[in-house]
Design a protein around this motif. Structure first.
Motif, PDB file in Angstrom:
ATOM      1  N   VAL A 139       0.842  -1.210   0.000  1.00  0.00           N
ATOM      2  CA  VAL A 139       0.000   0.000   0.000  1.00  0.00           C
ATOM      3  C   VAL A 139       0.869   1.249   0.000  1.00  0.00           C
ATOM      4  O   VAL A 139       0.603   2.215  -0.729  1.00  0.00           O
ATOM      5  N   ALA A 140       1.926   1.248   0.802  1.00  0.00           N
ATOM      6  CA  ALA A 140       2.840   2.387   0.870  1.00  0.00           C
ATOM      7  C   ALA A 140       3.507   2.619  -0.479  1.00  0.00           C
ATOM      8  O   ALA A 140       3.673   3.769  -0.923  1.00  0.00           O
ATOM      9  N   ASP A 141       3.889   1.536  -1.141  1.00  0.00           N
ATOM     10  CA  ASP A 141       4.499   1.653  -2.475  1.00  0.00           C
ATOM     11  C   ASP A 141       3.537   2.307  -3.460  1.00  0.00           C
ATOM     12  O   ASP A 141       3.936   3.174  -4.253  1.00  0.00           O
ATOM     13  N   ALA A 142       2.281   1.862  -3.418  1.00  0.00           N
ATOM     14  CA  ALA A 142       1.276   2.397  -4.331  1.00  0.00           C
ATOM     15  C   ALA A 142       1.027   3.873  -4.071  1.00  0.00           C
ATOM     16  O   ALA A 142       0.890   4.679  -5.001  1.00  0.00           O
ATOM     17  N   ALA A 143       0.982   4.249  -2.786  1.00  0.00           N
ATOM     18  CA  ALA A 143       0.752   5.651  -2.421  1.00  0.00           C
ATOM     19  C   ALA A 143       1.910   6.526  -2.888  1.00  0.00           C
ATOM     20  O   ALA A 143       1.732   7.643  -3.353  1.00  0.00           O
TER      21      ALA A 143
END
Length: 223
Positions: free
Chosen positions: A215-219
């Protein structure tokens, strides 16, 4: 956040840690999916045969098979299976190694690919694991697989036909080849968005950590 998370899972129907790992991953997923900002998680199971040389109708018990396959004394195998039963029980699973019918899992993997084509793979995977480890069902025989498939809403006659014809043999081989390319030598093995790999039936916290990282990567990519 709307981007989907893809989780590819290599496992074998005859792998006791795969069922435990499935439950631990599901525990993590339940907490993760309950968040307001959680993306949809798509799960796909992939084939892996731990003992491809196993005959469909193995003559003997699970203790007999493991003692020969691993070169271990029968008493040590019995102790190991007892410990595995305790581990499984902690995840709500009732393993019955006395009733278990050891078999070649190729046709079960072919069935999982057919089930995927019908949108029923996740349900079929659960049914096969339960049948094998808890109910002593013979998951190497086509008739038994057709009956189990019908329980999750698949057409038993169609299942018999595709399994007898070997329609999904190539798909199983492709999965195994991909596992080899990834360097996977044991299962369960989880791959998140084709980027992060998690080996083994890890604690739910480990899966949660990786999901958070995805999720952090996508954000970060849309920032």
């Amino acid at each position: 956040m709307s981007e989907k998370v893809k989780v590819d899972i290599w496992s074998d129907v005859a792998c006791p840690w795969c069922y435990v790992g499935k439950r631990r991953f599901e525990t993590a997923l339940a907490g993760f999916s309950g968040r307001d900002d959680a993306p949809e998680v798509e799960i796909e199971y992939h084939s892996f045969e731990l003992a491809p040389d196993t005959p469909v109708d193995f003559e003997g018990t699970e203790v007999d098979f493991l003692a020969k396959h691993k070169g271990m004394p029968a008493g040590q195998v019995e102790q190991m299976l007892g410990q595995m039963t305790t581990v499984a029980a902690a995840e709500g699973l009732a393993y019955d190694f006395d009733a278990l019918q050891h078999t070649k899992t190729l046709k079960a993997h072919e069935l999982l690919h057919f089930a995927k084509s019908q949108g029923k793979q996740v349900e079929m995977k659960e049914r096969l694991l339960k049948a094998y480890f808890e109910q002593g069902r013979h998951v190497g025989r086509i008739e038994e697989l057709a009956a189990l498939a019908a329980e999750v809403g698949l057409d038993a006659d169609e299942v018999r036909t595709v399994l007898e014809n070997g329609d999904f043999e190539d798909d199983v081989e492709q999965d195994i080849a991909q596992a080899r390319a990834y360097g996977i030598s044991g299962v369960p093995f989880f791959v998140f968005n084709g980027k992060y790999g998690v080996s083994g039936a890890q604690d739910p916290a480990v899966f949660t950590q990786v999901l958070d990282q995805v999720v952090a990567d996508a954000a970060e990519s849309v920032a």
